[in-house]
Write a protein that holds these residues in place. Structure first.
Motif, PDB file in Angstrom:
ATOM      1  N   ILE A  41       1.057  -1.251  -0.038  1.00  0.00           N
ATOM      2  CA  ILE A  41       0.033   0.068   0.046  1.00  0.00           C
ATOM      3  C   ILE A  41       0.768   1.148   0.053  1.00  0.00           C
ATOM      4  O   ILE A  41       1.576   1.329   0.976  1.00  0.00           O
ATOM      5  N   THR A  42       0.830   2.173  -1.038  1.00  0.00           N
ATOM      6  CA  THR A  42       1.580   3.067  -1.107  1.00  0.00           C
ATOM      7  C   THR A  42       1.684   3.813  -0.120  1.00  0.00           C
ATOM      8  O   THR A  42       0.632   4.510   0.423  1.00  0.00           O
ATOM      9  N   ASN A  43       2.978   4.416   0.536  1.00  0.00           N
ATOM     10  CA  ASN A  43       3.337   5.377   1.450  1.00  0.00           C
ATOM     11  C   ASN A  43       2.668   4.884   2.832  1.00  0.00           C
ATOM     12  O   ASN A  43       2.931   5.761   3.867  1.00  0.00           O
ATOM     13  N   TYR A  44       2.178   3.396   3.113  1.00  0.00           N
ATOM     14  CA  TYR A  44       1.631   2.944   4.213  1.00  0.00           C
ATOM     15  C   TYR A  44       2.273   1.693   4.459  1.00  0.00           C
ATOM     16  O   TYR A  44       2.555   0.905   3.581  1.00  0.00           O
ATOM     17  N   HIS A  45       2.384   1.271   5.773  1.00  0.00           N
ATOM     18  CA  HIS A  45       2.780   0.035   6.026  1.00  0.00           C
ATOM     19  C   HIS A  45       1.991  -0.826   7.315  1.00  0.00           C
ATOM     20  O   HIS A  45       1.463  -0.103   8.251  1.00  0.00           O
ATOM     21  N   SER A  46       1.926  -1.969   7.342  1.00  0.00           N
ATOM     22  CA  SER A  46       1.430  -2.573   8.491  1.00  0.00           C
ATOM     23  C   SER A  46       1.934  -2.473   9.596  1.00  0.00           C
ATOM     24  O   SER A  46       3.140  -2.406   9.867  1.00  0.00           O
ATOM     25  N   TRP A  47       1.217  -1.965  10.511  1.00  0.00           N
ATOM     26  CA  TRP A  47       1.813  -1.605  12.049  1.00  0.00           C
ATOM     27  C   TRP A  47       1.368  -2.561  12.860  1.00  0.00           C
ATOM     28  O   TRP A  47       0.397  -3.186  13.113  1.00  0.00           O
TER      29      TRP A  47
END
Length: 287
Positions: A41-47
């Motif tokens: 997901i562009t500009n996001y990461h799983s947290w």
């Protein structure tokens, strides 16, 4: 070294305003680390928190990696996956009343939906829907504000719920068991209810909850345990206590030894009457 000198590198108090026992914004920042990994997901990461429960449907902005308080950045700037991926189905369900007294059930379980949302506001619902727990695998957004609900006992079956709004209801109480078992709960709003007491660790992360945004504004709290704004090893975005009357109580469960860290986030107490400053309660006369 004095007690305050040991801790003032961890606690920053900014924007504090004192006037007739009323307070403005209070910021409690304590740095924590979290484990994160990148997905597509562009500009996001799983947290994933290093201290709280997992939130597999929650994604953090990559820019938070550059921030010193990156756990708090994630809690404020992150989004659920259904807001980021247009290919994920996120569909409504509805309420049907069973009788004239406000008893209800949920209708509409589209088997093609990955997630569901329910907004039934300003109705005559006097209790949670009878079959609410049947939707615990898909129902992630639930707004029941403006209804006549007095009890939310059993709501902790909703293990995937991300957003919960129970404002302007007649809820009488919550306990440290109410939201236990809801690890994905991220936003909780309970403005203008009949809740008068918050007991020890109502929102404690170690009990399976990790709420990032909490709004308890426009309530009169006869007893508000300080543990509900000062969390052990947990970052959050903000807790709003705007236009409240609050009697803060209790500090016995807070261990301020150097082996522990607390917080942090933004505590907003604008236009509220408070018996004492929360930080003064915790650190006492050493401030």
């Amino acid at each position: 070294m004095s007690f305050v000198a040991l801790f003032n590198h961890q606690v920053n108090l900014v924007g504090y305003r004192y006037s007739n026992m009323s307070y403005g914004k209070m910021f409690l920042f304590l740095p924590l680390l979290s484990a994160a990994y990148n997905l597509n997901i562009t500009n996001y990461h799983s947290w994933k928190s290093g201290t709280g429960p997992k939130k597999p449907n929650f994604f953090c902005q990559d820019i938070c990696f550059t921030r010193e308080e990156h756990d708090r950045c994630c809690s404020c700037e992150g989004k659920p996956i259904w807001e980021l991926n247009p290919n994920i189905s996120y569909l409504p369900v509805y309420v049907e009343y069973i009788n004239t007294f406000g008893r209800s059930k949920i209708l509409g379980n589209d088997s093609t939906a990955s997630f569901h949302w329910l907004r039934h506001e300003n109705g005559r619902m006097n209790r949670l829907p009878d079959n609410l727990c049947e939707y615990n695998d898909t129902l992630v957004t639930l707004s029941l504000k403006g209804n006549k609900i007095q009890s939310i006992e059993g709501i902790n079956c909703m293990r995937l719920s991300d957003y919960l709004d129970l404002s302007d209801t007649s809820i009488l109480s919550v306990s440290n068991e109410t939201f236990s078992g809801m690890p994905n709960l991220r936003v909780l709003t309970m403005m203008n209810t009949n809740i008068r007491r918050l007991e020890l660790n109502t929102f404690m992360a170690t009990e399976g909850t990790d709420i990032f945004v909490t709004d308890l504004s426009k309530n009169d709290f006869l007893s508000f345990d300080i543990s509900n704004v000062f969390f052990k090893r947990r970052a959050y975005c903000d807790i709003a206590l705007v236009s409240c009357n609050i009697t803060f109580t209790g500090t016995n469960d807070i261990d301020l030894s150097l082996d522990n860290s607390y917080g942090g986030g933004e505590l907003v107490c604008a236009d509220s009457n408070i018996n004492t400053h929360p930080i003064q309660m915790i650190f006492g006369k050493t401030m």
